[in-house]
Design an enzyme around this catalytic site. Sequence first.
Site, PDB file in Angstrom:
ATOM      1  CE  LYS A  98     -10.752 -12.315  -3.660  1.00  0.00           C
ATOM      2  NZ  LYS A  98      -9.536 -11.488  -3.525  1.00  0.00           N
ATOM      3  N   GLY A 131      -4.372  -5.051   1.463  1.00  0.00           N
ATOM      4  CA  GLY A 131      -3.127  -4.320   1.308  1.00  0.00           C
ATOM      5  C   GLY A 131      -2.585  -3.668   2.553  1.00  0.00           C
ATOM      6  CB  ALA A 142      -7.702  -8.915   2.441  1.00  0.00           C
ATOM      7  N   GLY A 143      -4.971  -8.773   4.186  1.00  0.00           N
ATOM      8  CA  GLY A 143      -4.452  -8.328   5.478  1.00  0.00           C
ATOM      9  C   GLY A 143      -3.150  -8.965   5.906  1.00  0.00           C
ATOM     10  CG  ASN A 191      -1.193  -9.214  -5.236  1.00  0.00           C
ATOM     11  OD1 ASN A 191      -1.850  -8.518  -5.985  1.00  0.00           O
ATOM     12  ND2 ASN A 191       0.084  -9.436  -5.497  1.00  0.00           N
ATOM     13  CB  THR A 192      -0.197  -6.171  -0.839  1.00  0.00           C
ATOM     14  OG1 THR A 192      -1.319  -5.821  -1.646  1.00  0.00           O
ATOM     15  CG2 THR A 192       0.648  -4.926  -0.612  1.00  0.00           C
TER      16      THR A 192
END
EC number: 2.8.1.10
Length: 269
Positions: free
Chosen positions: A111, A172, A198-199, A220-221
Amino acid sequence: MSETPAIQLPEDKPLEIAGRTYQSRLLVGTGKYRDMMETGHAIEASGAEIVTVAVRRTNLGQNPDEPNLLDVISPEHYTILPNTAGCYTAKDAVRTCKLARELLDGHDLVKLEVLGEEKTLYPNMTETLVAAEELIKDGFKIMVYCSDDPLLAKRLEEMGCVAIMPLGAPIGSGLGIQNRYNIRLIVENASVPVLVDAGVGTASDATIAMELGCDGVLMNTAIAQAKDPIRMANAMRLGIEAGRESYLAGRMPKKLYASASSPIDGTFF
């Protein structure tokens, strides 16, 4: 009497990346958890088959005296997706991918992300394009983190990237999908998988991404920083599945005015 036109529903194609088919459309990261045990349990609860790891921040064997993430996330059970998180130039990103290939015995699926600056972690698309071109020439299979610009997304596909990964919002942030229109345009124009990267903050964000027609979501976050990461991982799994089913079913048309749920034809009043 004219026939009712056939309803055109989206095609239910499996998720295929770089020639390999996956059952789960949820991809997860490994950072920000309290410990490796929680990391392993959360990933298991997510049902994910692809797990991304930050080569510059994670021990994959380059530090023999430290705990190795691969002891928790076995390459025999998961597709390990090295990423270039923390890279701000094409040169650093290319070097990081080559290091990952050495550590993972020739693994070539990576990635790519090249960041612009620390405040937003927004992708530097100029450097991303340079890195992608060099890595593809070197035989890497590139899943690329990018802005939600449909033209740049198409250019990355045409260069040979195997998956396009536009951000839904800054990394994040947990803000959810901020530009649904652009994501939808990217999906409609792509012939390779499109995954929101993301987001995402909660399961409903993941569902929205899937209802837009995305092939998957990477996060992830949203899981690692939840009060109960393992339960949130399961919620994300269910949200992805629900969004995919909703997309395939085809939503009802939007209307400006009300429409009675029960027909009145044939009633006696």
